[in-house]
Design a protein around this motif. Structure first.
Motif, PDB file in Angstrom:
ATOM      1  N   UNK A   8       3.007  12.235  -3.592  1.00  0.00           N
ATOM      2  CA  UNK A   8       4.419  12.017  -3.927  1.00  0.00           C
ATOM      3  C   UNK A   8       5.059  11.189  -2.831  1.00  0.00           C
ATOM      4  N   UNK A   9       5.719  10.160  -3.224  1.00  0.00           N
ATOM      5  CA  UNK A   9       6.395   9.299  -2.271  1.00  0.00           C
ATOM      6  C   UNK A   9       7.766   8.942  -2.788  1.00  0.00           C
ATOM      7  N   UNK A  10       8.620   8.555  -1.880  1.00  0.00           N
ATOM      8  CA  UNK A  10       9.943   8.042  -2.219  1.00  0.00           C
ATOM      9  C   UNK A  10       9.889   6.539  -1.979  1.00  0.00           C
ATOM     10  N   UNK A  11      10.549   5.790  -2.818  1.00  0.00           N
ATOM     11  CA  UNK A  11      10.425   4.344  -2.770  1.00  0.00           C
ATOM     12  C   UNK A  11      11.690   3.641  -2.296  1.00  0.00           C
ATOM     13  N   UNK A  12      12.190   3.922  -1.088  1.00  0.00           N
ATOM     14  CA  UNK A  12      13.316   3.150  -0.612  1.00  0.00           C
ATOM     15  C   UNK A  12      12.913   2.116   0.432  1.00  0.00           C
ATOM     16  N   UNK A  15      11.003  -4.448   1.034  1.00  0.00           N
ATOM     17  CA  UNK A  15      10.225  -5.305   0.149  1.00  0.00           C
ATOM     18  C   UNK A  15      10.150  -6.673   0.799  1.00  0.00           C
ATOM     19  N   UNK A  16       8.990  -7.238   0.910  1.00  0.00           N
ATOM     20  CA  UNK A  16       8.847  -8.559   1.526  1.00  0.00           C
ATOM     21  C   UNK A  16       7.791  -9.372   0.836  1.00  0.00           C
ATOM     22  N   UNK A  17       7.783 -10.641   1.134  1.00  0.00           N
ATOM     23  CA  UNK A  17       6.746 -11.505   0.593  1.00  0.00           C
ATOM     24  C   UNK A  17       5.577 -11.496   1.568  1.00  0.00           C
ATOM     25  N   UNK A  18       4.421 -11.129   1.085  1.00  0.00           N
ATOM     26  CA  UNK A  18       3.197 -11.091   1.863  1.00  0.00           C
ATOM     27  C   UNK A  18       2.254 -12.118   1.250  1.00  0.00           C
ATOM     28  N   UNK A  19       1.276 -12.557   1.987  1.00  0.00           N
ATOM     29  CA  UNK A  19       0.388 -13.615   1.506  1.00  0.00           C
ATOM     30  C   UNK A  19      -0.174 -13.321   0.118  1.00  0.00           C
ATOM     31  N   UNK A  20      -0.480 -12.088  -0.179  1.00  0.00           N
ATOM     32  CA  UNK A  20      -1.060 -11.782  -1.481  1.00  0.00           C
ATOM     33  C   UNK A  20      -0.028 -11.488  -2.551  1.00  0.00           C
ATOM     34  N   UNK A  21       1.244 -11.469  -2.219  1.00  0.00           N
ATOM     35  CA  UNK A  21       2.267 -11.239  -3.242  1.00  0.00           C
ATOM     36  C   UNK A  21       3.324 -10.266  -2.778  1.00  0.00           C
ATOM     37  N   UNK A  22       4.044  -9.761  -3.732  1.00  0.00           N
ATOM     38  CA  UNK A  22       5.162  -8.873  -3.488  1.00  0.00           C
ATOM     39  C   UNK A  22       4.660  -7.457  -3.331  1.00  0.00           C
ATOM     40  N   UNK A  23       5.042  -6.780  -2.256  1.00  0.00           N
ATOM     41  CA  UNK A  23       4.603  -5.415  -2.014  1.00  0.00           C
ATOM     42  C   UNK A  23       5.766  -4.573  -1.557  1.00  0.00           C
ATOM     43  N   UNK A  25       6.668  -1.205   0.852  1.00  0.00           N
ATOM     44  CA  UNK A  25       6.242  -0.166   1.762  1.00  0.00           C
ATOM     45  C   UNK A  25       7.222   0.981   1.607  1.00  0.00           C
ATOM     46  N   UNK A  26       6.757   2.194   1.797  1.00  0.00           N
ATOM     47  CA  UNK A  26       7.609   3.330   1.487  1.00  0.00           C
ATOM     48  C   UNK A  26       7.496   4.418   2.533  1.00  0.00           C
ATOM     49  N   UNK A  27       8.507   5.275   2.571  1.00  0.00           N
ATOM     50  CA  UNK A  27       8.443   6.476   3.371  1.00  0.00           C
ATOM     51  C   UNK A  27       7.771   7.524   2.510  1.00  0.00           C
ATOM     52  N   UNK A  33       0.453   6.028   0.866  1.00  0.00           N
ATOM     53  CA  UNK A  33      -0.448   4.969   0.449  1.00  0.00           C
ATOM     54  C   UNK A  33      -0.389   3.824   1.453  1.00  0.00           C
ATOM     55  N   UNK A  34       0.771   3.591   2.052  1.00  0.00           N
ATOM     56  CA  UNK A  34       0.915   2.577   3.079  1.00  0.00           C
ATOM     57  C   UNK A  34       1.499   1.271   2.584  1.00  0.00           C
ATOM     58  N   UNK A  35       1.019   0.782   1.482  1.00  0.00           N
ATOM     59  CA  UNK A  35       1.484  -0.478   0.934  1.00  0.00           C
ATOM     60  C   UNK A  35       1.504  -0.332  -0.585  1.00  0.00           C
ATOM     61  N   UNK A  36       2.602  -0.730  -1.202  1.00  0.00           N
ATOM     62  CA  UNK A  36       2.775  -0.513  -2.631  1.00  0.00           C
ATOM     63  C   UNK A  36       2.940  -1.838  -3.347  1.00  0.00           C
ATOM     64  N   UNK A  37       2.269  -2.021  -4.434  1.00  0.00           N
ATOM     65  CA  UNK A  37       2.353  -3.239  -5.219  1.00  0.00           C
ATOM     66  C   UNK A  37       3.467  -3.110  -6.252  1.00  0.00           C
ATOM     67  N   UNK A  38       4.419  -4.033  -6.211  1.00  0.00           N
ATOM     68  CA  UNK A  38       5.498  -4.032  -7.207  1.00  0.00           C
ATOM     69  C   UNK A  38       4.913  -4.210  -8.603  1.00  0.00           C
ATOM     70  N   UNK A  39       3.870  -4.997  -8.714  1.00  0.00           N
ATOM     71  CA  UNK A  39       3.239  -5.227 -10.022  1.00  0.00           C
ATOM     72  C   UNK A  39       2.738  -3.919 -10.620  1.00  0.00           C
ATOM     73  N   UNK A  40       2.217  -3.011  -9.766  1.00  0.00           N
ATOM     74  CA  UNK A  40       1.714  -1.729 -10.265  1.00  0.00           C
ATOM     75  C   UNK A  40       2.846  -0.765 -10.604  1.00  0.00           C
TER      76      UNK A  40
END
Length: 194
Positions: A8-12, A15-23, A25-27, A33-40
């Motif tokens: 369970x994570x909170x998503x606040x 959000x930044x542009x990273x070489x592989x796309x939009x991700x 990060x969450x508390x 998980x450490x890094x979250x994909x907006x696409x997912x």
């Protein structure tokens, strides 16, 4: 079928542009998980905490502020609550992201909203009027708290053009200002929801 542990994570997070796309990060509350994909996260099922087995919609959009942070989700409601197809705004204070990892390591997300059916139905609709009002309130919150800092989006682009310590210092100042502004933006949007 997904088996394994639920994280369970909170998503606040930022959000930044990273070489592989939009991700995103969450508390995290546990085992981040450490890094979250907006696409997912887009199209993730949305459930009410009171009925976690019945989806009430899916994530249609992720709303970001000048601080590069997620401030709200737009959920396209399903037919379950009689709201079929309406776009509902859910601010960060009202939801959490459940992350499931199956035995093969495949990750899926779902959003759990801390609201009753009536409260969910009463949340603001994502329409032109809401967008305009939210944009104005967010801009005012940003201007009140920025203390001379530019938008984090603008500063990031400029920082990428610079090299060395100067860029690092510029980013640190922008990050600090963005955190203050982000808190103010979230409060302004939460006030609109309540």
């Amino acid at each position: 079928m997904i088996t394994g542990r639920i994280t369970r994570t909170i998503l606040p997070g930022a959000l930044g542009l990273i070489a592989t796309g939009l991700v995103i990060s969450a508390q995290a509350q546990s085992d981040p998980q450490g890094l979250y994909s907006a696409r997912m996260i887009l199209d993730a099922d949305v459930h009410l905490a009171s009925d976690p087995d019945t989806p009430v919609g899916e994530v249609d959009d992720i709303l970001l502020g000048d601080d590069m942070a997620v401030h709200a989700l737009v959920v396209e409601s399903g037919d379950t609550l009689g709201l079929g197809g309406q776009e509902i705004v859910i601010t960060n204070a009202l939801y959490r992201l459940d992350t499931r990892v199956d035995e093969d390591g495949a990750i899926t997300h779902r959003v759990v909203v801390e609201a009753s059916e009536e409260e969910f139905a009463a949340l603001p609709h994502y329409d032109h009027d809401w967008q305009q009002q939210a944009r104005e309130r967010s801009r005012a919150a940003w201007e009140r708290t920025q203390e001379g800092a530019e938008s984090a989006w603008q500063r990031t682009r400029e920082g990428a053009e610079r090299v060395g310590d100067r860029a690092g210092r510029a980013w640190e100042r922008t990050r600090e200002g963005a955190e203050r502004a982000g808190d103010a933006i979230s409060e302004a949007l939460d006030d609109m929801t309540n």
